[in-house]
Design a protein around this motif. Structure first.
Motif, PDB file in Angstrom:
ATOM      1  N   LEU A 180       0.799  -1.231   0.000  1.00  0.00           N
ATOM      2  CA  LEU A 180       0.000   0.000   0.000  1.00  0.00           C
ATOM      3  C   LEU A 180       0.828   1.275   0.000  1.00  0.00           C
ATOM      4  N   TYR A 181       2.094   1.189   0.413  1.00  0.00           N
ATOM      5  CA  TYR A 181       2.931   2.384   0.529  1.00  0.00           C
ATOM      6  C   TYR A 181       4.237   2.268  -0.260  1.00  0.00           C
ATOM      7  N   GLY A 182       4.315   1.343  -1.182  1.00  0.00           N
ATOM      8  CA  GLY A 182       5.494   1.246  -2.047  1.00  0.00           C
ATOM      9  C   GLY A 182       6.792   0.965  -1.323  1.00  0.00           C
ATOM     10  N   GLY A 183       6.714   0.327  -0.153  1.00  0.00           N
ATOM     11  CA  GLY A 183       7.917  -0.029   0.599  1.00  0.00           C
ATOM     12  C   GLY A 183       8.392   1.049   1.566  1.00  0.00           C
ATOM     13  N   MET A 184       7.683   2.161   1.628  1.00  0.00           N
ATOM     14  CA  MET A 184       8.073   3.213   2.570  1.00  0.00           C
ATOM     15  C   MET A 184       7.825   2.759   4.006  1.00  0.00           C
ATOM     16  N   PRO A 185       8.595   3.282   4.957  1.00  0.00           N
ATOM     17  CA  PRO A 185       8.310   2.975   6.361  1.00  0.00           C
ATOM     18  C   PRO A 185       6.969   3.578   6.753  1.00  0.00           C
ATOM     19  N   ILE A 186       6.254   2.887   7.626  1.00  0.00           N
ATOM     20  CA  ILE A 186       4.933   3.343   8.058  1.00  0.00           C
ATOM     21  C   ILE A 186       4.851   3.331   9.577  1.00  0.00           C
ATOM     22  N   GLN A 187       3.842   3.993  10.107  1.00  0.00           N
ATOM     23  CA  GLN A 187       3.528   3.942  11.531  1.00  0.00           C
ATOM     24  C   GLN A 187       2.194   3.231  11.686  1.00  0.00           C
ATOM     25  N   ILE A 188       2.098   2.428  12.739  1.00  0.00           N
ATOM     26  CA  ILE A 188       0.823   1.823  13.109  1.00  0.00           C
ATOM     27  C   ILE A 188       0.538   2.237  14.542  1.00  0.00           C
ATOM     28  N   GLY A 189      -0.563   2.922  14.717  1.00  0.00           N
ATOM     29  CA  GLY A 189      -0.959   3.401  16.034  1.00  0.00           C
ATOM     30  C   GLY A 189      -2.452   3.243  16.207  1.00  0.00           C
ATOM     31  N   TYR A 190      -3.036   4.005  17.127  1.00  0.00           N
ATOM     32  CA  TYR A 190      -4.458   3.875  17.371  1.00  0.00           C
ATOM     33  C   TYR A 190      -5.052   5.166  17.922  1.00  0.00           C
ATOM     34  N   CYS A 191      -6.337   5.262  17.797  1.00  0.00           N
ATOM     35  CA  CYS A 191      -7.150   6.298  18.418  1.00  0.00           C
ATOM     36  C   CYS A 191      -8.298   5.544  19.087  1.00  0.00           C
ATOM     37  N   ASN A 192      -8.250   5.441  20.396  1.00  0.00           N
ATOM     38  CA  ASN A 192      -9.213   4.638  21.149  1.00  0.00           C
ATOM     39  C   ASN A 192     -10.015   5.495  22.113  1.00  0.00           C
ATOM     40  N   GLY A 193     -11.207   5.060  22.400  1.00  0.00           N
ATOM     41  CA  GLY A 193     -11.994   5.692  23.429  1.00  0.00           C
ATOM     42  C   GLY A 193     -13.431   5.927  23.006  1.00  0.00           C
ATOM     43  N   ASN A 194     -14.082   6.786  23.744  1.00  0.00           N
ATOM     44  CA  ASN A 194     -15.483   7.120  23.506  1.00  0.00           C
ATOM     45  C   ASN A 194     -15.574   8.625  23.281  1.00  0.00           C
ATOM     46  N   ASN A 195     -16.108   8.993  22.138  1.00  0.00           N
ATOM     47  CA  ASN A 195     -16.203  10.395  21.797  1.00  0.00           C
ATOM     48  C   ASN A 195     -17.643  10.727  21.429  1.00  0.00           C
ATOM     49  N   VAL A 196     -18.056  11.935  21.746  1.00  0.00           N
ATOM     50  CA  VAL A 196     -19.403  12.369  21.394  1.00  0.00           C
ATOM     51  C   VAL A 196     -19.380  13.539  20.419  1.00  0.00           C
ATOM     52  N   LEU A 197     -18.186  13.994  20.026  1.00  0.00           N
ATOM     53  CA  LEU A 197     -18.035  15.134  19.132  1.00  0.00           C
ATOM     54  C   LEU A 197     -17.154  14.772  17.937  1.00  0.00           C
ATOM     55  N   LEU A 198     -17.413  15.411  16.839  1.00  0.00           N
ATOM     56  CA  LEU A 198     -16.503  15.366  15.694  1.00  0.00           C
ATOM     57  C   LEU A 198     -15.960  16.787  15.585  1.00  0.00           C
ATOM     58  N   ASN A 199     -14.874  17.043  16.323  1.00  0.00           N
ATOM     59  CA  ASN A 199     -14.397  18.411  16.458  1.00  0.00           C
ATOM     60  C   ASN A 199     -12.932  18.577  16.072  1.00  0.00           C
ATOM     61  N   ALA A 200     -12.446  17.730  15.185  1.00  0.00           N
ATOM     62  CA  ALA A 200     -11.059  17.845  14.740  1.00  0.00           C
ATOM     63  C   ALA A 200     -10.986  17.496  13.267  1.00  0.00           C
ATOM     64  N   VAL A 201     -10.051  18.123  12.605  1.00  0.00           N
ATOM     65  CA  VAL A 201      -9.811  17.839  11.196  1.00  0.00           C
ATOM     66  C   VAL A 201      -8.326  17.524  11.054  1.00  0.00           C
ATOM     67  N   GLU A 202      -8.021  16.488  10.302  1.00  0.00           N
ATOM     68  CA  GLU A 202      -6.634  16.109  10.073  1.00  0.00           C
ATOM     69  C   GLU A 202      -6.273  16.307   8.616  1.00  0.00           C
ATOM     70  N   TYR A 203      -5.018  16.590   8.375  1.00  0.00           N
ATOM     71  CA  TYR A 203      -4.493  16.637   7.020  1.00  0.00           C
ATOM     72  C   TYR A 203      -3.297  15.700   6.967  1.00  0.00           C
ATOM     73  N   HIS A 204      -3.283  14.830   5.984  1.00  0.00           N
ATOM     74  CA  HIS A 204      -2.166  13.916   5.794  1.00  0.00           C
ATOM     75  C   HIS A 204      -1.644  14.088   4.381  1.00  0.00           C
ATOM     76  N   ARG A 205      -0.364  14.016   4.220  1.00  0.00           N
ATOM     77  CA  ARG A 205       0.221  14.055   2.880  1.00  0.00           C
ATOM     78  C   ARG A 205       0.163  12.687   2.221  1.00  0.00           C
ATOM     79  N   ASP A 206      -0.219  11.707   2.975  1.00  0.00           N
ATOM     80  CA  ASP A 206      -0.270  10.337   2.492  1.00  0.00           C
ATOM     81  C   ASP A 206      -1.599   9.718   2.913  1.00  0.00           C
ATOM     82  N   SER A 207      -1.877   8.577   2.390  1.00  0.00           N
ATOM     83  CA  SER A 207      -3.116   7.884   2.728  1.00  0.00           C
ATOM     84  C   SER A 207      -3.068   7.334   4.146  1.00  0.00           C
TER      85      SER A 207
END
Length: 95
Positions: free
Chosen positions: A61-88
């Protein structure tokens, strides 16, 4: 409200569903991560990145580039953030 499948053509401009990768080791390792009442974001977790899927994801999926694997866990009641990524970004959902 009309609810559509993520496989519907109307979602095509936003991304695609990845098939053919077994994420079971990552999902199993996610069982060791916290799920607090609020939300916690950890962008890179060595135990998740040690899973065998890491290499397949990085290569296919990333052409052999190094990647990060992490998480976003928990319970949220708002959609109050926007992210921008240069990659998928890949989001894994346990079915």
């Amino acid at each position: 409200m009309k609810i559509l499948s993520v496989k519907d053509p109307e979602f095509r401009k936003y991304g695609r569903v990845i098939e053919g990768i077994d994420f079971s080791n990552i999902i199993k390792e996610m069982g060791n991560t916290p799920c607090p009442d609020d939300v916690v974001y950890v962008p890179s977790v060595k135990e998740l990145e040690a899973c065998p899927e890491y290499k397949q994801i990085a290569e296919s999926l990333y052409g052999g580039m190094p990647i990060q694997i992490g998480y976003c866990n928990g319970n949220n009641v708002l959609l109050n953030a926007v992210e921008y990524h240069r990659d998928s970004e890949i989001n894994v959902r346990q079915m």
